[in-house]
Design a protein around this motif. Sequence first.
Motif, PDB file in Angstrom:
ATOM      1  N   GLY A  24       1.013  -1.239  -0.137  1.00  0.00           N
ATOM      2  CA  GLY A  24       0.027   0.001  -0.100  1.00  0.00           C
ATOM      3  C   GLY A  24       0.950   1.147   0.110  1.00  0.00           C
ATOM      4  N   THR A  25       0.278   2.367  -0.676  1.00  0.00           N
ATOM      5  CA  THR A  25       1.424   3.399  -0.967  1.00  0.00           C
ATOM      6  C   THR A  25       0.723   4.720  -0.593  1.00  0.00           C
ATOM      7  OG1 THR A  25       0.401   3.700  -3.041  1.00  0.00           O
ATOM      8  CG2 THR A  25       2.520   2.380  -2.873  1.00  0.00           C
ATOM      9  N   GLY A  26      -0.054   4.799   0.495  1.00  0.00           N
ATOM     10  CA  GLY A  26      -0.869   5.895   1.170  1.00  0.00           C
ATOM     11  C   GLY A  26       0.008   6.732   1.990  1.00  0.00           C
ATOM     12  N   GLY A  48       4.709  -2.507  -2.644  1.00  0.00           N
ATOM     13  CA  GLY A  48       3.531  -3.344  -3.767  1.00  0.00           C
ATOM     14  C   GLY A  48       2.524  -2.349  -3.682  1.00  0.00           C
ATOM     15  N   TYR A  71       0.166  -6.547  -5.018  1.00  0.00           N
ATOM     16  CA  TYR A  71       0.503  -6.872  -3.626  1.00  0.00           C
ATOM     17  C   TYR A  71       0.991  -8.469  -3.704  1.00  0.00           C
ATOM     18  CZ  TYR A  71      -2.415  -3.085  -2.187  1.00  0.00           C
ATOM     19  OH  TYR A  71      -2.799  -1.691  -2.053  1.00  0.00           O
ATOM     20  N   THR A  87      -2.677  -0.583   4.164  1.00  0.00           N
ATOM     21  CA  THR A  87      -4.237  -0.547   3.350  1.00  0.00           C
ATOM     22  C   THR A  87      -5.311  -0.057   4.157  1.00  0.00           C
ATOM     23  OG1 THR A  87      -4.518  -2.773   3.383  1.00  0.00           O
ATOM     24  CG2 THR A  87      -3.455  -2.067   1.270  1.00  0.00           C
ATOM     25  N   PRO A  88      -6.504   0.427   3.634  1.00  0.00           N
ATOM     26  CA  PRO A  88      -7.627   0.642   4.602  1.00  0.00           C
ATOM     27  C   PRO A  88      -8.087  -0.491   5.502  1.00  0.00           C
ATOM     28  CG  PRO A  88      -7.979   1.517   2.419  1.00  0.00           C
ATOM     29  CD  PRO A  88      -6.727   0.539   2.090  1.00  0.00           C
ATOM     30  N   HIS A  92      -7.309  -5.096   5.677  1.00  0.00           N
ATOM     31  CA  HIS A  92      -5.983  -5.673   6.595  1.00  0.00           C
ATOM     32  C   HIS A  92      -6.349  -7.261   6.709  1.00  0.00           C
ATOM     33  CE1 HIS A  92      -5.482  -1.644   8.833  1.00  0.00           C
ATOM     34  NE2 HIS A  92      -5.395  -1.442   7.709  1.00  0.00           N
ATOM     35  N   GLU A 109      -1.466  -2.343   9.901  1.00  0.00           N
ATOM     36  CA  GLU A 109      -1.732  -1.036  10.598  1.00  0.00           C
ATOM     37  C   GLU A 109      -2.964  -1.281  11.462  1.00  0.00           C
ATOM     38  OE1 GLU A 109      -1.207   1.885  11.397  1.00  0.00           O
ATOM     39  OE2 GLU A 109       0.843   2.128  10.611  1.00  0.00           O
ATOM     40  N   LYS A 110      -2.931  -0.491  12.450  1.00  0.00           N
ATOM     41  CA  LYS A 110      -4.123  -0.461  13.533  1.00  0.00           C
ATOM     42  C   LYS A 110      -5.555   0.255  12.648  1.00  0.00           C
ATOM     43  CE  LYS A 110      -5.155   3.320  14.122  1.00  0.00           C
ATOM     44  NZ  LYS A 110      -5.646   4.490  13.144  1.00  0.00           N
ATOM     45  N   PRO A 111      -6.526  -0.425  13.007  1.00  0.00           N
ATOM     46  CA  PRO A 111      -6.935  -1.497  13.808  1.00  0.00           C
ATOM     47  C   PRO A 111      -6.538  -2.812  13.077  1.00  0.00           C
ATOM     48  CG  PRO A 111      -9.002  -0.917  13.199  1.00  0.00           C
ATOM     49  CD  PRO A 111      -7.782   0.294  12.633  1.00  0.00           C
ATOM     50  N   ARG A 173     -10.729   9.348   2.866  1.00  0.00           N
ATOM     51  CA  ARG A 173     -11.435   8.172   2.868  1.00  0.00           C
ATOM     52  C   ARG A 173     -11.963   7.834   4.431  1.00  0.00           C
ATOM     53  NH1 ARG A 173      -8.968   5.890   6.829  1.00  0.00           N
ATOM     54  NH2 ARG A 173      -6.698   6.319   7.175  1.00  0.00           N
ATOM     55  N   LEU A 179     -14.938   2.245   2.797  1.00  0.00           N
ATOM     56  CA  LEU A 179     -13.767   1.842   3.427  1.00  0.00           C
ATOM     57  C   LEU A 179     -13.879   1.895   4.885  1.00  0.00           C
ATOM     58  CD1 LEU A 179     -11.587   3.983   0.969  1.00  0.00           C
ATOM     59  CD2 LEU A 179     -11.967   1.566   0.619  1.00  0.00           C
ATOM     60  N   TYR A 190      -7.255   4.640  19.285  1.00  0.00           N
ATOM     61  CA  TYR A 190      -6.434   5.195  20.610  1.00  0.00           C
ATOM     62  C   TYR A 190      -6.887   5.449  21.651  1.00  0.00           C
ATOM     63  CZ  TYR A 190      -3.169   6.078  16.660  1.00  0.00           C
ATOM     64  OH  TYR A 190      -2.398   5.770  15.394  1.00  0.00           O
TER      65      TYR A 190
HETATM   66  N1  LIG Z   1      -0.468   4.632  12.950  1.00  0.00           N
HETATM   67  C1  LIG Z   1      -0.992   5.753  12.418  1.00  0.00           C
HETATM   68  O1  LIG Z   1      -0.909   6.689  13.120  1.00  0.00           O
HETATM   69  C2  LIG Z   1      -1.880   5.692  11.489  1.00  0.00           C
HETATM   70  C3  LIG Z   1      -2.089   6.907  10.658  1.00  0.00           C
HETATM   71  C4  LIG Z   1      -2.927   7.008   9.719  1.00  0.00           C
HETATM   72  C5  LIG Z   1      -3.461   5.797   9.208  1.00  0.00           C
HETATM   73  N2  LIG Z   1      -3.305   4.498   9.763  1.00  0.00           N
HETATM   74  C6  LIG Z   1      -3.795   3.510   9.412  1.00  0.00           C
HETATM   75  O2  LIG Z   1      -3.080   3.115   8.207  1.00  0.00           O
HETATM   76  C7  LIG Z   1      -4.333   2.607   7.277  1.00  0.00           C
HETATM   77  C8  LIG Z   1      -3.934   3.356   6.063  1.00  0.00           C
HETATM   78  O3  LIG Z   1      -4.370   4.664   6.104  1.00  0.00           O
HETATM   79  P1  LIG Z   1      -3.956   5.935   5.214  1.00  0.00           P
HETATM   80  O4  LIG Z   1      -4.350   7.241   5.621  1.00  0.00           O
HETATM   81  O5  LIG Z   1      -2.524   5.687   4.899  1.00  0.00           O
HETATM   82  O6  LIG Z   1      -4.836   5.680   4.143  1.00  0.00           O
HETATM   83  P2  LIG Z   1      -4.641   6.226   2.483  1.00  0.00           P
HETATM   84  O7  LIG Z   1      -3.680   7.151   2.473  1.00  0.00           O
HETATM   85  O8  LIG Z   1      -5.930   6.132   1.886  1.00  0.00           O
HETATM   86  O9  LIG Z   1      -3.619   4.553   1.884  1.00  0.00           O
HETATM   87  C9  LIG Z   1      -4.185   3.506   1.667  1.00  0.00           C
HETATM   88  C10 LIG Z   1      -3.721   2.722   0.500  1.00  0.00           C
HETATM   89  O10 LIG Z   1      -4.260   1.530   0.429  1.00  0.00           O
HETATM   90  C11 LIG Z   1      -4.359   0.975  -0.853  1.00  0.00           C
HETATM   91  N3  LIG Z   1      -5.495   0.373  -1.050  1.00  0.00           N
HETATM   92  C12 LIG Z   1      -5.819  -0.946  -1.225  1.00  0.00           C
HETATM   93  N4  LIG Z   1      -7.116  -0.853  -1.517  1.00  0.00           N
HETATM   94  C13 LIG Z   1      -7.655   0.216  -1.677  1.00  0.00           C
HETATM   95  C14 LIG Z   1      -8.859   0.854  -1.614  1.00  0.00           C
HETATM   96  N5  LIG Z   1     -10.173  -0.025  -1.956  1.00  0.00           N
HETATM   97  N6  LIG Z   1      -9.310   2.197  -1.602  1.00  0.00           N
HETATM   98  C15 LIG Z   1      -8.175   2.999  -1.295  1.00  0.00           C
HETATM   99  N7  LIG Z   1      -6.998   2.547  -1.238  1.00  0.00           N
HETATM  100  C16 LIG Z   1      -6.547   1.333  -1.015  1.00  0.00           C
HETATM  101  C17 LIG Z   1      -3.759   2.177  -1.620  1.00  0.00           C
HETATM  102  O11 LIG Z   1      -2.472   2.085  -2.056  1.00  0.00           O
HETATM  103  P3  LIG Z   1      -2.047   1.292  -3.492  1.00  0.00           P
HETATM  104  O12 LIG Z   1      -2.896   2.294  -4.545  1.00  0.00           O
HETATM  105  O13 LIG Z   1      -0.513   1.974  -3.889  1.00  0.00           O
HETATM  106  O14 LIG Z   1      -2.461  -0.174  -3.776  1.00  0.00           O
HETATM  107  C18 LIG Z   1      -3.955   3.492  -0.832  1.00  0.00           C
HETATM  108  O15 LIG Z   1      -2.838   4.281  -0.946  1.00  0.00           O
HETATM  109  C19 LIG Z   1      -5.504   2.430   8.001  1.00  0.00           C
HETATM  110  O16 LIG Z   1      -5.972   1.363   8.314  1.00  0.00           O
HETATM  111  C20 LIG Z   1      -5.318   3.568   9.152  1.00  0.00           C
HETATM  112  O17 LIG Z   1      -6.067   3.359  10.435  1.00  0.00           O
HETATM  113  C21 LIG Z   1      -2.381   4.609  10.889  1.00  0.00           C
END
Ligand SMILES: NC(=O)c1ccc[n+]([C@@H]2O[C@H](COP(=O)([O-])OP(=O)(O)OC[C@H]3O[C@@H](n4cnc5c(N)ncnc54)[C@H](OP(=O)(O)O)[C@@H]3O)[C@@H](O)[C@H]2O)c1
Length: 340
Positions: A24-26, A48, A71, A87-88, A92, A109-111, A173, A179, A190
């Motif tokens: 995942g690349t978010g 990936g 992936y 990923t969302p 997971h 990633e959490k949860p 999202r 999602l 948290y």
């Molecule tokens: N630990 C923390 O502080 C923290 C902070 C923010 C988020 N998170 C967690 O991390 C996870 C991702 O959050 P994020 O904010 O990074 O999300 P995001 O920016 O939307 O990125 C999610 C990535 O998942 C991939 N993906 C796969 N299936 C998808 C779909 N159907 N729709 C959208 N994206 C999809 C995409 O990568 P590709 O297009 O490259 O496949 C996308 O870039 C969440 O579970 C969130 O709870 C944790």
Amino acid sequence: MPTIPTARTPDPRAAPALRWGVLGTGWIAEKFAIALQRNTTQQVYAVGSRSRVGAQAFAARVGAPTAYGSYEALVSDPRVDVVYVATPHNYHHAHGLLAIAAGKPVLIEKPIAVSAQQAGELAAAATAAGVLCMEAFWTLFLPKYDVLGQLVGDLGVDTVLADMGECFPPEHRIFDARLAGGPLFDMGTYPLSLALWALGDPASISAYGAPTDQGGYGEINGALSIAMQATGGGLASLYTSIVAATPTTATLAGPGHTIVIDGPFYQPGGFTVTTPDGARVRYDEEPVAHEGGLHFQAAAVARHVAAGELGSAIRPMSDAVRLLRVMDEVRRQVGIALPL
Ligand SMILES: NC(=O)c1ccc[n+]([C@@H]2O[C@H](COP(=O)([O-])OP(=O)(O)OC[C@H]3O[C@@H](n4cnc5c(N)ncnc54)[C@H](OP(=O)(O)O)[C@@H]3O)[C@@H](O)[C@H]2O)c1
């Protein structure tokens, strides 16, 4: 007057260097890659994405040498030592199982999933495959939380007040019901995890939700208020919102003592301990946010994987499952549906 204990967190740079595959690349994936590169000897080896272009762009941004347009290709690379799933929430489970089926240890990633059943399935699959599976609950791996853990044990805590409220743009999202949007999974992790960590197993909870019409992909909640009583008698009052910015502080209180954690309480930063006679003691560290904190959990994973261990005592799978049991109950009471 209490003295502030010293953090016992091992030096993250001393952890055995593994080759990480980022799935995942978010937003968080990039913060994670940067945190590893700045603060550890871990290698962001491969990425990936659902699209080759997306993978190549991310790899170029973070300097990863290998980019895969699926992936499946990422987890199949024999040079990938460990997979990080970013990923969302509602993906997971599937993406964690994909990594485990390929024989890779996985940090998710959490949860870690969107139901206790899914989290239990991840735990069972990882145990059967003999690989580590861990929830990326980075907060508890921070040196600050090692210090807080020692204080909680010494002072006794029977009260937790915590909030996490942040406003997001409507296209985020977090407003997308497809999602698993809403405050519960993103932000609620948290305050709920803090309460369970400080007070132990829940005996009962009451949850209230306020819907929001932001978004447009189905009904979601904008805010949640949750009261919890632990089996030991402790009480928690918790709040989370994606439509209101709240202080995101936390208070841990016990007989006579109070610990107030500066906001954002789940990131690196300071806290104040107040004693029964009113004396105050401060703990201070630089509030460096994700890029200065996400690597502690990764270093812990690297140490466990190198030692052949299947999990972490700091965030065992049983705690990830317990969190999701509470979230299942919140969803039941408030009427939050999971995406199909
Ligand atoms: N630990 C923390 O502080 C923290 C902070 C923010 C988020 N998170 C967690 O991390 C996870 C991702 O959050 P994020 O904010 O990074 O999300 P995001 O920016 O939307 O990125 C999610 C990535 O998942 C991939 N993906 C796969 N299936 C998808 C779909 N159907 N729709 C959208 N994206 C999809 C995409 O990568 P590709 O297009 O490259 O496949 C996308 O870039 C969440 O579970 C969130 O709870 C944790």
